[in-house]
Enzyme design. Structure first.
Site, PDB file in Angstrom:
ATOM      1  N   HIS A  48       0.820  -1.222   0.000  1.00 36.75           N
ATOM      2  CA  HIS A  48       0.000   0.000   0.000  1.00 36.75           C
ATOM      3  C   HIS A  48       0.855   1.275   0.000  1.00 36.75           C
ATOM      4  O   HIS A  48       0.756   2.075  -0.939  1.00 36.75           O
ATOM      5  CB  HIS A  48      -1.004  -0.040   1.156  1.00 36.75           C
ATOM      6  CG  HIS A  48      -1.616   1.288   1.477  1.00 36.75           C
ATOM      7  ND1 HIS A  48      -2.468   1.926   0.611  1.00 36.75           N
ATOM      8  CD2 HIS A  48      -1.484   2.113   2.555  1.00 36.75           C
ATOM      9  CE1 HIS A  48      -2.839   3.090   1.145  1.00 36.75           C
ATOM     10  NE2 HIS A  48      -2.256   3.226   2.327  1.00 36.75           N
ATOM     11  N   GLU A  76       1.130   5.104  12.728  1.00 35.76           N
ATOM     12  CA  GLU A  76      -0.208   4.626  13.070  1.00 35.76           C
ATOM     13  C   GLU A  76      -0.255   3.103  13.238  1.00 35.76           C
ATOM     14  O   GLU A  76      -0.838   2.595  14.179  1.00 35.76           O
ATOM     15  CB  GLU A  76      -1.188   5.072  11.972  1.00 35.76           C
ATOM     16  CG  GLU A  76      -2.580   4.465  12.057  1.00 35.76           C
ATOM     17  CD  GLU A  76      -3.447   5.091  13.138  1.00 35.76           C
ATOM     18  OE1 GLU A  76      -3.012   6.087  13.726  1.00 35.76           O
ATOM     19  OE2 GLU A  76      -4.545   4.567  13.384  1.00 35.76           O
ATOM     20  N   ASP A  77       0.381   2.372  12.332  1.00 36.29           N
ATOM     21  CA  ASP A  77       0.150   0.926  12.267  1.00 36.29           C
ATOM     22  C   ASP A  77       1.315   0.049  12.719  1.00 36.29           C
ATOM     23  O   ASP A  77       1.189  -1.166  12.732  1.00 36.29           O
ATOM     24  CB  ASP A  77      -0.217   0.522  10.821  1.00 36.29           C
ATOM     25  CG  ASP A  77      -1.524   1.150  10.369  1.00 36.29           C
ATOM     26  OD1 ASP A  77      -2.344   1.473  11.241  1.00 36.29           O
ATOM     27  OD2 ASP A  77      -1.713   1.325   9.150  1.00 36.29           O
ATOM     28  N   ASP A 139      -2.921   8.523  -1.029  1.00 41.62           N
ATOM     29  CA  ASP A 139      -3.322   7.465  -0.094  1.00 41.62           C
ATOM     30  C   ASP A 139      -4.793   7.120  -0.324  1.00 41.62           C
ATOM     31  O   ASP A 139      -5.183   5.963  -0.462  1.00 41.62           O
ATOM     32  CB  ASP A 139      -3.083   7.998   1.331  1.00 41.62           C
ATOM     33  CG  ASP A 139      -3.526   7.027   2.410  1.00 41.62           C
ATOM     34  OD1 ASP A 139      -3.358   5.805   2.224  1.00 41.62           O
ATOM     35  OD2 ASP A 139      -4.031   7.505   3.448  1.00 41.62           O
ATOM     36  N   ASP A 259     -21.228  18.103 -25.387  1.00 38.27           N
ATOM     37  CA  ASP A 259     -19.776  18.078 -25.194  1.00 38.27           C
ATOM     38  C   ASP A 259     -19.260  16.757 -24.648  1.00 38.27           C
ATOM     39  O   ASP A 259     -18.382  16.718 -23.820  1.00 38.27           O
ATOM     40  CB  ASP A 259     -19.370  19.218 -24.269  1.00 38.27           C
ATOM     41  CG  ASP A 259     -20.171  19.200 -22.990  1.00 38.27           C
ATOM     42  OD1 ASP A 259     -21.101  18.382 -22.891  1.00 38.27           O
ATOM     43  OD2 ASP A 259     -19.860  19.984 -22.094  1.00 38.27           O
TER      44      ASP A 259
HETATM   45 MN    MN Z   1      -2.562   4.634   4.051  1.00 37.82          MN
END
Ligand code: MN
Length: 742
Positions: A48, A76-77, A139, A259
């Site tokens: 990711h 964070e992870d 992200d 258009d």
């Molecule tokens: Mn992320």
């Protein structure tokens, strides 16, 4: 999964002097930290951040931004900490990663207030360093691309948040490529059926017109060759979401959209843009009203291009965009393109990554942030910002030639507030191109607007529904709130003055100061407003100021006494009242002293009228409605009986009307009409010819021969009403007309 050397090579392609060591260090660190973590798809988690980094290489971002992308989920992870990142990569990168961590925690909160807070923090973070936005959007884009792996319930919320906030934000920052992809994926999840239908239809139309399109492309290329203009010609197709939105907004069918197809002509210089335009317009005829020159007046997000629509070689309408290579890059990448140009390479320098101050995107961001610093209600802020994000714009000028960019649909009121809050608050009229125009006029591109001001003005609350800019709406709301508060405190001061007077004292605001705490109010104005709203009784204020004060409240007179004449009572606010007994309710000329003057709903008191209305000439009383103000009843109104046992709510009022009061007043009448063709028209005619308005009309009872109806009228005064009633009675279509509760 992309290899380490592949990532470095990608950046090297557009930035040969890339800091390889930084990229390698971030790659290895993030990969190790995420370790064996898996995504919902079953892929290794590290794929990711790597994809997010890859998206940013497509936008030609520098290595610091790419490195931040690799690290963006580590705090964070994983076990990574800000301190560790600071130490390894320097505090500037640490700050960016931490900023993204904070934003992540705010994602997908369902409560509006929290969503608003989220957006607020995001905007503040962007204004410090635009790389936060670029990484955040990349992200989000990767998360959208892999949304299928999310639980179904979460998908819709993520898609909606993307459509509401991230896609418009990308657009506002000029990143059209990002915006289009975010919208396309979000559309697919939010409205799958519409998405499938529109996509299939677009593919079908494209297939059918393939030959025509290549014919046009050849014709255009040939034309430029003939005029010796170096130009790239590319056909482009409208995206499903923008087609769908246009169809919805304008209630058009597919065939009516002119258009769907267009061509983009990319040239080297601004001069070539106009040469190409000249060549096109002298060869094919242009469709009137479709020419826009965003090169001389760029859009708010810095978009520049010439737009025109022509009737092409095969009699087909063709939309053309003409722009330089640089304009094309900015149209695609927006602020990201600016930050590339500003980056002088080599060292990372914080200032170089803030949005360039000359850009319109920067100006918008600054205005929006100013507004959120002023606003006290985060939900309003979200509403306002969302509104602005979606709108297109018009450009207007002050008499001195200053350019004011406004969203489409903006009025002179929006213009006034865009110039300055004070100008908006004191705006009473406007000249558009030298002519006095109504304040609701929708401004057009190029309008010159002069605002007429008056110091006595308070912006009417109704303006809130007229304006389109968040700044104007927030300012009007604030001014209205203040005005209402002022009305209440004014009324409160009057009530207290009289309560003090009766006790033989002179009221001063200062005397409230020592008792604020006892009254549990934060300041003097607050005490006055509370008394005015009926939340605090004047007797309680008296008792606080004079501890030995005796409450001389008189209980309501016995019902029998009140049958006739007037009885005196004192209400909770300490005011002495004369309450009319039934007999006296007919006595309309009872003189009174010290009654509160009523000037109508536009006066300086919070006033409304009983449902049956009250008009000047009526003898009136007020009933205090805690929290909303005073309701005015004609004294003979039977509805007043409901308040007989609440004397504290009665308030003595009188009309204070003069020729400056340009206001009509409500009155309800009951009309019995004979059922005949045209009788309703007859009644309306009588009302109109008497200079009165019908506010609402409802049928109460219909019988074979007659219809009884209630009409809420707006009249100038009692004389006016009576004249109207007698003319109604005289009309051959009317069998009876009388006032209700009047
Ligand atoms: Mn992320």
């Amino acid at each position: 999964m992309m290899r380490q050397y592949e990532l470095v090579e990608r950046v090297q392609r557009y930035k040969p002097d890339v800091n390889e060591a930084l990229l390698n260090k971030a790659y290895v660190y993030a990969m190790q930290k995420h370790g064996h973590q898996k995504r919902a798809s079953g892929d290794p988690y590290f794929s990711h951040p790597l994809e997010v980094a890859a998206i940013l290489t497509e936008m030609h971002m520098d290595e610091a931004t790419i490195a931040v992308a690799l690290l963006h989920d580590t705090i964070e992870d994983t076990t990574a900490t800000r301190a560790e990142i600071d130490e390894l990569f320097g505090p500037e990168m640490g700050k960016l990663v931490e900023g993204l961590t904070k934003l992540k925690k705010l994602d997908l909160v369902s409560k509006k207030a929290e969503q608003a807070e989220n957006l607020r923090k995001l905007l503040l973070a962007i204004s410090e360093d635009v790389r936060v936005l670029l990484v955040k959007l990349a992200d989000r884009l990767h998360n959208m691309r892999t949304l299928d792996h999310m639980p179904e319930a979460k998908r819709l919320r993520i898609a909606e948040e993307t459509m509401d906030i991230y896609a418009p934000l990308a657009g506002r920052m000029g990143m059209q490529g990002m915006r289009e992809e975010l919208e396309e994926i979000a559309f697919r999840y939010i409205n799958p059926e519409a998405y499938r239908a529109v996509t299939a239809r677009l593919a079908e139309i494209f297939e059918r017109n393939k030959d025509v399109l290549s014919e046009i492309e050849k014709a255009l290329s040939g034309l430029f060759e003939k005029h010796a203009i170096k130009a790239g010609v590319k056909s482009r197709q409208k995206k499903p979401w923008s087609v769908f939105r246009k169809m919805e907004a304008k209630a058009l069918s597919f065939e009516q959209l002119s258009d769907i197809f267009g061509f983009r002509v990319v040239v080297d210089t601004v001069e070539d843009c106009y040469r190409a335009l000249g060549a096109i317009h002298t060869t094919w005829s242009m469709v009137p009203g479709r020419f826009k020159d965003y090169i001389s007046t760029p859009k708010q997000n810095d978009y520049r291009s010439i737009h025109t629509t022509i009737v092409g070689p095969s009699r087909q309408r063709v939309e053309l965009q003409i722009r330089t290579r640089e304009m094309n890059k900015i149209a695609e990448y927006g602020v990201a393109a600016h930050s590339i140009y500003k980056d002088t390479g080599g060292k990372t320098n914080g200032a170089a990554h803030a949005i360039s101050k000359e850009t319109n995107a920067y100006a918008w961001l600054r205005r929006t942030i100013e507004q959120l610093a002023e606003g006290d209600n985060p939900e309003d802020f979200l509403e306002n910002t969302k509104l602005e994000l979606f709108q297109d714009q018009v450009f207007c000028f002050t008499p001195k030639g200053m350019l004011i960019a406004l969203p489409r649909g903006a009025t002179p009121i929006d213009f006034a507030y865009a110039v300055h809050t004070d100008v908006g608050d004191t705006c009473v009229g406007a000249k558009v191109n030298g002519r006095i125009m109504p304040l609701m006029t929708e401004l057009k591109n190029g309008d010159e607007v002069e605002i007429i001001r008056s110091k006595a003005q308070v912006p009417p609350a109704a303006w809130e529904s007229v304006v389109v800019t968040g700044k104007a709406r927030a300012a009007i709301r604030r001014a209205t709130k203040n005005a209402i508060r002022k009305q209440y405190s004014g009324l409160g001061a009057r009530i207290l003055e009289r309560a003090f007077e009766r006790a033989g004292k002179t009221f001063t605001k200062e005397s409230l100061k020592p008792v604020l705490h006892r009254l549990a109010r934060k300041d003097i104005e607050d005490v006055l407003a509370s008394v005015g709203r009926g939340e605090l009784a004047s007797t309680d204020v008296m008792k606080a100021v004079f501890p030995d004060y005796k409450d001389e409240r008189v209980t309501p007179a016995a019902p029998k006494q009140r049958e006739e004449g007037w009885s005196k009572i004192r209400n909770a606010a300490g005011m002495l009242f004369q309450i009319p007994g039934r007999a006296a309710r007919k006595d309309k000329d009872q003189p009174r002293d010290g009654a509160v003057p009523i000037r109508g709903v536009r006066g300086d008191l919070p006033v409304r009228f009983a449902p049956e209305g009250a008009v000047p000439g009526d003898r009136i009383v007020g009933i205090v409605q805690p929290g909303t103000g005073i309701t005015i009843y004609p004294i003979q109104s039977p509805a007043l009986q409901a308040f007989d046992d609440q004397p504290e709510r009665w308030i003595d009022v009188r009309w204070d009307i003069d020729e400056r009061t340009k206001e009509r007043f409500p009155a309800r009448v009951s009309v019995t009409a004979i059922n005949a063709p045209g009788s309703l028209a007859d009644i309306a005619q009588v009302v109109a010819s008497n200079d009165a308005n019908i506010h609402t009309l409802s049928m109460v009872r219909t019988a074979p021969d007659f219809t009884e109806m209630l009409i809420d009228l707006e009249v100038w005064d009692l004389k006016h009403l009576n004249r109207l009633l007698s003319q109604l009675k005289d009309n051959s279509s009317v069998s009876d007309a009388r006032r209700v509760n009047g």
